[in-house]
Enzyme design. Structure first.
Site, PDB file in Angstrom:
ATOM      1  N   LEU A  47       0.801  -1.224   0.000  1.00  0.00           N
ATOM      2  CA  LEU A  47       0.000   0.000   0.000  1.00  0.00           C
ATOM      3  C   LEU A  47       0.834   1.274   0.000  1.00  0.00           C
ATOM      4  O   LEU A  47       0.305   2.367   0.181  1.00  0.00           O
ATOM      5  CB  LEU A  47      -0.975  -0.017   1.182  1.00  0.00           C
ATOM      6  CG  LEU A  47      -1.929  -1.219   1.180  1.00  0.00           C
ATOM      7  CD1 LEU A  47      -2.801  -1.224   2.424  1.00  0.00           C
ATOM      8  CD2 LEU A  47      -2.779  -1.254  -0.082  1.00  0.00           C
ATOM      9  N   CYS A  48       2.131   1.145  -0.240  1.00  0.00           N
ATOM     10  CA  CYS A  48       2.998   2.323  -0.343  1.00  0.00           C
ATOM     11  C   CYS A  48       2.868   2.952  -1.730  1.00  0.00           C
ATOM     12  O   CYS A  48       2.710   2.251  -2.723  1.00  0.00           O
ATOM     13  CB  CYS A  48       4.458   1.941  -0.112  1.00  0.00           C
ATOM     14  SG  CYS A  48       4.863   1.651   1.615  1.00  0.00           S
ATOM     15  N   HIS A  49       2.972   4.280  -1.761  1.00  0.00           N
ATOM     16  CA  HIS A  49       2.928   5.010  -3.026  1.00  0.00           C
ATOM     17  C   HIS A  49       4.313   5.001  -3.683  1.00  0.00           C
ATOM     18  O   HIS A  49       5.320   5.048  -2.973  1.00  0.00           O
ATOM     19  CB  HIS A  49       2.533   6.470  -2.784  1.00  0.00           C
ATOM     20  CG  HIS A  49       1.140   6.636  -2.287  1.00  0.00           C
ATOM     21  ND1 HIS A  49       0.798   6.493  -0.963  1.00  0.00           N
ATOM     22  CD2 HIS A  49      -0.006   6.940  -2.937  1.00  0.00           C
ATOM     23  CE1 HIS A  49      -0.500   6.698  -0.818  1.00  0.00           C
ATOM     24  NE2 HIS A  49      -1.009   6.970  -1.999  1.00  0.00           N
ATOM     25  N   GLU A  54      10.312   4.071   3.348  1.00  0.00           N
ATOM     26  CA  GLU A  54      11.502   4.029   2.506  1.00  0.00           C
ATOM     27  C   GLU A  54      12.767   3.989   3.362  1.00  0.00           C
ATOM     28  O   GLU A  54      13.698   3.226   3.077  1.00  0.00           O
ATOM     29  CB  GLU A  54      11.509   5.230   1.553  1.00  0.00           C
ATOM     30  CG  GLU A  54      10.509   5.130   0.417  1.00  0.00           C
ATOM     31  CD  GLU A  54       9.038   5.267   0.828  1.00  0.00           C
ATOM     32  OE1 GLU A  54       8.170   4.873   0.034  1.00  0.00           O
ATOM     33  OE2 GLU A  54       8.750   5.769   1.940  1.00  0.00           O
ATOM     34  N   ASP A  83      23.595 -11.636   3.981  1.00  0.00           N
ATOM     35  CA  ASP A  83      23.792 -12.451   2.783  1.00  0.00           C
ATOM     36  C   ASP A  83      25.270 -12.584   2.434  1.00  0.00           C
ATOM     37  O   ASP A  83      25.747 -13.678   2.122  1.00  0.00           O
ATOM     38  CB  ASP A  83      23.031 -11.845   1.604  1.00  0.00           C
ATOM     39  CG  ASP A  83      23.224 -12.644   0.334  1.00  0.00           C
ATOM     40  OD1 ASP A  83      22.991 -13.873   0.353  1.00  0.00           O
ATOM     41  OD2 ASP A  83      23.623 -12.047  -0.688  1.00  0.00           O
TER      42      ASP A  83
END
Length: 161
Positions: free
Chosen positions: A75-77, A114, A128
């Protein structure tokens, strides 16, 4: 108490309509940690890791992740970020890496997700790259440090936290 902005009156998830909001400068900072054995951290700091520069790779991964947050979190823009910064600090006394991200834009919605995504993905990238030498590294905590701009006002973590 504040209402959940991504839930409509019927209790369904929806993307918030920001078309009526004013454009303002918005900024957010977040942090994440990766705990590891001293010898793993030493390998990163000395640059002797066989996969190359761990901090440089994690920094680029964090920047890329911030720019793609809208693809990862439903639901992020999509945002036109004007600045993304990812800094990594070796804390040899605590045998961990601290990651701090900063995101900024002039827009209608905040950049907290973000900043959090940038710090998180940088931490995941460290894991990783180092998992071949240590699988029991611990990621966390991850948290928002500060945000500014927008109708909800400013937020900053207490200095003693």
């Amino acid at each position: 108490m504040s209402q959940l902005t991504h839930i409509n009156a019927a209790g369904e998830a929806h993307m918030v309509d920001v078309s009526g909001k004013a454009e303002t400068v918005r900024e957010a900072r977040a942090e994440a940690f990766v705990e590891m054995r001293p010898e793993t951290l030493s390998m990163i700091v000395s640059g002797s890791h066989h996969k190359g520069d761990v901090f440089a790779t994690a920094r680029i991964a964090g920047i890329q992740a911030a720019k793609r947050t809208w693809e990862l979190i439903p639901l992020c823009h999509p945002l036109l970020l004007s600045k993304v910064e990812v800094q990594l600090f070796a804390d040899e006394a605590r045998s961990r890496v601290r990651i701090e991200s900063l995101c900024r834009l002039t827009g209608k919605t905040g950049v907290e997700m973000e900043a959090l995504t940038a710090a998180s993905v940088a931490a995941l990238t460290i894991y990783d790259m180092c998992k071949a030498v240590q699988k029991d590294m611990v990621i966390g905590p991850v948290r928002l440090l500060a945000k500014s701009g927008g109708k909800s006002g400013d937020f900053q973590v207490d200095a003693h936290d």
